[in-house]
Design a protein around this motif. Structure first.
Motif, PDB file in Angstrom:
ATOM      1  N   GLN A 219       0.853  -1.181   0.000  1.00  0.00           N
ATOM      2  CA  GLN A 219       0.000   0.000   0.000  1.00  0.00           C
ATOM      3  C   GLN A 219       0.885   1.226   0.000  1.00  0.00           C
ATOM      4  N   ASP A 220       0.634   2.121  -0.929  1.00  0.00           N
ATOM      5  CA  ASP A 220       1.346   3.392  -0.987  1.00  0.00           C
ATOM      6  C   ASP A 220       0.329   4.495  -0.772  1.00  0.00           C
ATOM      7  N   GLY A 221       0.434   5.157   0.366  1.00  0.00           N
ATOM      8  CA  GLY A 221      -0.498   6.225   0.673  1.00  0.00           C
ATOM      9  C   GLY A 221       0.223   7.536   0.872  1.00  0.00           C
ATOM     10  N   ALA A 222      -0.544   8.568   1.085  1.00  0.00           N
ATOM     11  CA  ALA A 222       0.030   9.893   1.300  1.00  0.00           C
ATOM     12  C   ALA A 222       0.826   9.945   2.598  1.00  0.00           C
TER      13      ALA A 222
ATOM     14  N   ARG B 291      -7.609 -11.051   3.836  1.00  0.00           N
ATOM     15  CA  ARG B 291      -8.766 -10.153   3.751  1.00  0.00           C
ATOM     16  C   ARG B 291      -8.404  -8.873   2.997  1.00  0.00           C
ATOM     17  N   ILE B 292      -7.243  -8.310   3.303  1.00  0.00           N
ATOM     18  CA  ILE B 292      -6.803  -7.098   2.600  1.00  0.00           C
ATOM     19  C   ILE B 292      -6.648  -7.380   1.100  1.00  0.00           C
ATOM     20  N   CYS B 293      -6.020  -8.496   0.775  1.00  0.00           N
ATOM     21  CA  CYS B 293      -5.815  -8.855  -0.644  1.00  0.00           C
ATOM     22  C   CYS B 293      -7.140  -9.106  -1.347  1.00  0.00           C
TER      23      CYS B 293
ATOM     24  N   PHE C  18      -7.364  -0.152  -1.755  1.00  0.00           N
ATOM     25  CA  PHE C  18      -6.369   0.184  -2.759  1.00  0.00           C
ATOM     26  C   PHE C  18      -4.995  -0.299  -2.318  1.00  0.00           C
ATOM     27  N   ALA C  19      -4.685  -1.518  -2.688  1.00  0.00           N
ATOM     28  CA  ALA C  19      -3.374  -2.096  -2.415  1.00  0.00           C
ATOM     29  C   ALA C  19      -2.960  -2.882  -3.642  1.00  0.00           C
ATOM     30  N   GLU C  20      -1.681  -2.872  -3.928  1.00  0.00           N
ATOM     31  CA  GLU C  20      -1.138  -3.698  -5.005  1.00  0.00           C
ATOM     32  C   GLU C  20      -1.002  -5.113  -4.459  1.00  0.00           C
TER      33      GLU C  20
END
Length: 149
Positions: free
Chosen positions: A13-16, A58-60, A69-71
């Protein structure tokens, strides 16, 4: 000989405010370790408990459904498919069976996700994460289009 585990990215996850990634790594001695980078960890290697692995699944799963929103990496997809089967979604085996059914219905291999996306109005990147109700809606749409043609 036991099958060696697939290694690589589980999710990132890439967030601000933070970047976070979880990976499965096969060490040279054959042991497996998990690498967690980012907040709240700087670098952490550990053996996660089952609840943590379920949380990652669960996240995936929700990321593949475009609800988070995660790769998702290849290991993460496997965790998502296991989680999907656990909660009653199609999972890998029934997702593969749906691919076969779509193929028999005349939907070309490269258009299965597009057909599901059109039927559900959200970007489908895996049939394994569909609920049975969503899979039925996709099937109804495909059959209706086939009968109209």
């Amino acid at each position: 000989m036991p099958k060696s585990p697939m290694t690589g990215l589980i999710y990132r996850q890439d967030g601000a405010f933070a970047q976070f990634s979880v990976s499965l790594i096969l060490q040279s001695d054959g042991r497996v370790r998990y690498e967690v980078l980012g907040e709240p960890y700087s670098t952490r290697h550990f053996r996660p408990d089952p609840a943590t692995v379920v949380h990652w699944g669960r996240i995936c799963y929700h990321s593949l459904r475009h609800e988070l929103f995660a790769e998702v990496g290849p290991v993460g997809k496997r965790l998502a498919y296991r989680y999907a089967a656990h909660i009653g979604s199609l999972g890998a085996k029934r997702g593969a069976a749906m691919h076969a059914a779509l193929r028999r219905a005349g939907v070309p291999d490269g258009q299965h996700y597009a057909a599901a996306t059109a039927a559900l109005n959200w970007p489908v990147v895996s049939l394994a994460v569909l609920t049975p109700q969503e899979a039925a809606a996709v099937w109804r749409t495909v059959r209706a289009q086939a009968q109209a043609a």
